[in-house]
Design a protein around this motif. Structure first.
Motif, PDB file in Angstrom:
ATOM      1  N   UNK A  62      36.191  24.032 -38.049  1.00 39.45           N
ATOM      2  CA  UNK A  62      35.608  23.669 -36.826  1.00 39.45           C
ATOM      3  C   UNK A  62      33.988  23.502 -36.821  1.00 39.45           C
ATOM      4  N   UNK A  63      33.380  24.200 -37.417  1.00 40.41           N
ATOM      5  CA  UNK A  63      31.934  23.931 -37.795  1.00 40.41           C
ATOM      6  C   UNK A  63      31.821  22.556 -38.426  1.00 40.41           C
ATOM      7  N   UNK A  64      32.719  22.022 -39.443  1.00 38.97           N
ATOM      8  CA  UNK A  64      32.358  20.911 -40.397  1.00 38.97           C
ATOM      9  C   UNK A  64      32.962  19.769 -39.200  1.00 38.97           C
ATOM     10  N   UNK A  65      33.719  19.925 -38.352  1.00 37.10           N
ATOM     11  CA  UNK A  65      34.194  19.050 -37.504  1.00 37.10           C
ATOM     12  C   UNK A  65      33.189  18.894 -36.082  1.00 37.10           C
ATOM     13  N   UNK A  69      27.013  27.685 -36.119  1.00 35.47           N
ATOM     14  CA  UNK A  69      27.458  27.180 -34.823  1.00 35.47           C
ATOM     15  C   UNK A  69      26.718  27.565 -33.632  1.00 35.47           C
ATOM     16  N   UNK A  70      26.297  28.747 -33.736  1.00 33.18           N
ATOM     17  CA  UNK A  70      25.600  29.237 -32.393  1.00 33.18           C
ATOM     18  C   UNK A  70      24.344  28.368 -32.470  1.00 33.18           C
ATOM     19  N   UNK A  71      23.474  28.148 -33.352  1.00 30.57           N
ATOM     20  CA  UNK A  71      22.433  27.185 -33.381  1.00 30.57           C
ATOM     21  C   UNK A  71      22.558  25.971 -33.035  1.00 30.57           C
ATOM     22  N   UNK A  72      23.760  25.310 -33.173  1.00 26.34           N
ATOM     23  CA  UNK A  72      23.954  23.922 -32.926  1.00 26.34           C
ATOM     24  C   UNK A  72      24.318  23.891 -31.373  1.00 26.34           C
ATOM     25  N   UNK A  73      24.848  25.219 -30.928  1.00 28.47           N
ATOM     26  CA  UNK A  73      24.956  25.135 -29.369  1.00 28.47           C
ATOM     27  C   UNK A  73      23.577  25.509 -28.712  1.00 28.47           C
ATOM     28  N   UNK A  74      22.478  25.703 -29.379  1.00 31.30           N
ATOM     29  CA  UNK A  74      21.378  26.242 -28.892  1.00 31.30           C
ATOM     30  C   UNK A  74      21.241  27.640 -28.471  1.00 31.30           C
ATOM     31  N   UNK A  75      22.122  28.504 -28.895  1.00 32.24           N
ATOM     32  CA  UNK A  75      21.932  29.910 -28.761  1.00 32.24           C
ATOM     33  C   UNK A  75      21.123  30.343 -29.808  1.00 32.24           C
ATOM     34  N   UNK A  76      19.779  30.442 -29.987  1.00 34.15           N
ATOM     35  CA  UNK A  76      18.803  30.518 -31.263  1.00 34.15           C
ATOM     36  C   UNK A  76      18.948  32.042 -31.610  1.00 34.15           C
ATOM     37  N   UNK A  77      18.704  32.794 -30.382  1.00 34.20           N
ATOM     38  CA  UNK A  77      18.455  34.239 -30.711  1.00 34.20           C
ATOM     39  C   UNK A  77      19.858  34.946 -31.288  1.00 34.20           C
ATOM     40  N   UNK A  78      21.080  34.501 -30.872  1.00 33.99           N
ATOM     41  CA  UNK A  78      22.464  35.089 -31.472  1.00 33.99           C
ATOM     42  C   UNK A  78      22.357  34.293 -32.702  1.00 33.99           C
ATOM     43  N   UNK A  79      22.185  33.183 -32.846  1.00 38.26           N
ATOM     44  CA  UNK A  79      22.088  32.396 -34.233  1.00 38.26           C
ATOM     45  C   UNK A  79      21.228  33.294 -35.208  1.00 38.26           C
ATOM     46  N   UNK A  80      20.108  33.552 -34.948  1.00 40.02           N
ATOM     47  CA  UNK A  80      19.122  34.086 -35.894  1.00 40.02           C
ATOM     48  C   UNK A  80      19.719  35.336 -36.344  1.00 40.02           C
ATOM     49  N   UNK A  81      20.301  36.073 -35.360  1.00 42.10           N
ATOM     50  CA  UNK A  81      21.041  37.522 -35.834  1.00 42.10           C
ATOM     51  C   UNK A  81      21.959  37.296 -36.952  1.00 42.10           C
ATOM     52  N   UNK A  82      22.935  36.423 -36.888  1.00 37.92           N
ATOM     53  CA  UNK A  82      23.776  36.169 -37.634  1.00 37.92           C
ATOM     54  C   UNK A  82      23.544  35.617 -38.900  1.00 37.92           C
ATOM     55  N   UNK A  83      22.393  34.538 -38.679  1.00 37.57           N
ATOM     56  CA  UNK A  83      22.002  34.007 -40.013  1.00 37.57           C
ATOM     57  C   UNK A  83      21.154  35.031 -40.809  1.00 37.57           C
ATOM     58  N   UNK A 130      17.180  27.307 -44.409  1.00 33.31           N
ATOM     59  CA  UNK A 130      17.055  26.016 -43.564  1.00 33.31           C
ATOM     60  C   UNK A 130      17.345  26.002 -42.184  1.00 33.31           C
ATOM     61  N   UNK A 131      18.463  26.715 -41.682  1.00 32.62           N
ATOM     62  CA  UNK A 131      18.711  26.733 -40.296  1.00 32.62           C
ATOM     63  C   UNK A 131      17.624  27.564 -39.360  1.00 32.62           C
ATOM     64  N   UNK A 132      17.586  28.661 -40.361  1.00 36.34           N
ATOM     65  CA  UNK A 132      16.113  29.693 -39.682  1.00 36.34           C
ATOM     66  C   UNK A 132      15.075  28.890 -39.464  1.00 36.34           C
ATOM     67  N   UNK A 133      14.532  28.034 -40.266  1.00 37.78           N
ATOM     68  CA  UNK A 133      13.336  27.278 -40.303  1.00 37.78           C
ATOM     69  C   UNK A 133      13.452  26.363 -39.038  1.00 37.78           C
ATOM     70  N   UNK A 134      14.494  25.659 -38.813  1.00 35.45           N
ATOM     71  CA  UNK A 134      14.872  24.651 -37.476  1.00 35.45           C
ATOM     72  C   UNK A 134      14.533  25.647 -36.385  1.00 35.45           C
ATOM     73  N   UNK A 135      15.105  26.837 -36.480  1.00 38.94           N
ATOM     74  CA  UNK A 135      15.288  27.740 -35.001  1.00 38.94           C
ATOM     75  C   UNK A 135      13.923  28.149 -34.740  1.00 38.94           C
ATOM     76  N   UNK A 136      13.166  28.505 -35.964  1.00 41.91           N
ATOM     77  CA  UNK A 136      11.565  28.990 -35.599  1.00 41.91           C
ATOM     78  C   UNK A 136      10.858  28.060 -35.382  1.00 41.91           C
ATOM     79  N   UNK A 137      10.965  26.808 -35.854  1.00 43.34           N
ATOM     80  CA  UNK A 137      10.288  25.607 -35.355  1.00 43.34           C
ATOM     81  C   UNK A 137      10.533  25.193 -33.929  1.00 43.34           C
TER      82      UNK A 137
END
Length: 189
Positions: A79-82, A112-126, A142-149
């Motif tokens: 589902x992430x890939x799609x 998935x969370x990062x792509x939904x804009x849920x950066x705080x939750x995404x950061x925890x899982x990454x 790489x994803x964390x870099x995008x979130x922090x930026x």
């Protein structure tokens, strides 16, 4: 059914995905509740980049065994890939409920969370993915870099890209990333 399944696994090892799919279909025809065969069928479709077919196979495995960790994690990944991030999140959370030590699960949930804009939750899982999977989960940097930026923390973004490059110095976009790191550090006084 087991003979067909074992034959499929041998073919899969040789990257003969079409042959493996044919054998798995024979195994399922003989034993229609063979969860592992459905999951492996999905994996083989995934390797051929047939994402819809893979998703369908994982769904069929989950109809037989709704708690099957391999089928849950694989369905979340597909589902992430799609780019179906909203669908992926609950599936991956369910997978991680009983297997919280899965670095791969945390990585894809974070993505998935990062792509939904849920950066705080995404950061925890990454960060959890990196803690559990170390350098195997290098893409999380790489994803964390995008979130922090995106959050305005240029230094942290640059640090994450640095960490990524240490683990993947031969990445095709290494020079571009080095340039990006320099720009991030210059813009963060």
């Amino acid at each position: 059914a087991l003979t067909h399944y074992e034959s499929a696994m041998e073919l899969a090892k040789k990257n003969e995905h079409q042959g493996a799919i044919a054998e798995l279909k024979l195994a399922i025809a003989e034993y229609p509740t063979f969860t592992q065969a459905f999951n492996e069928l999905g994996v083989q479709y995934l390797k051929l980049n047939k994402l819809e077919e893979a998703n369908e196979a994982f769904q069929r495995a989950l109809k037989i065994d709704p708690a099957s960790f391999p089928a849950l994690i694989n369905r979340g990944i597909v589902n992430v890939m799609m780019k179906r991030y909203g669908e992926a999140v609950p599936i991956l959370r369910k997978a991680l409920k009983n297997h919280e030590q899965s670095a791969v699960g945390h990585y894809f949930l974070g993505q998935a969370l990062a792509n939904l804009g849920l950066f705080d939750d995404a950061e925890k899982d990454l960060l959890k993915a990196l803690e559990l999977g170390k350098e195997e989960m290098k893409e999380a940097h790489r994803i964390l870099a995008i979130i922090y930026s995106a959050k305005g923390s240029k230094k942290r973004a640059a640090d994450e890209l640095d960490a990524y490059l240490k683990l993947a110095p031969t990445t095709p976009d290494a020079e571009k990333l080095k340039d990006q790191i320099r720009k991030l550090r210059e813009s963060d006084p």
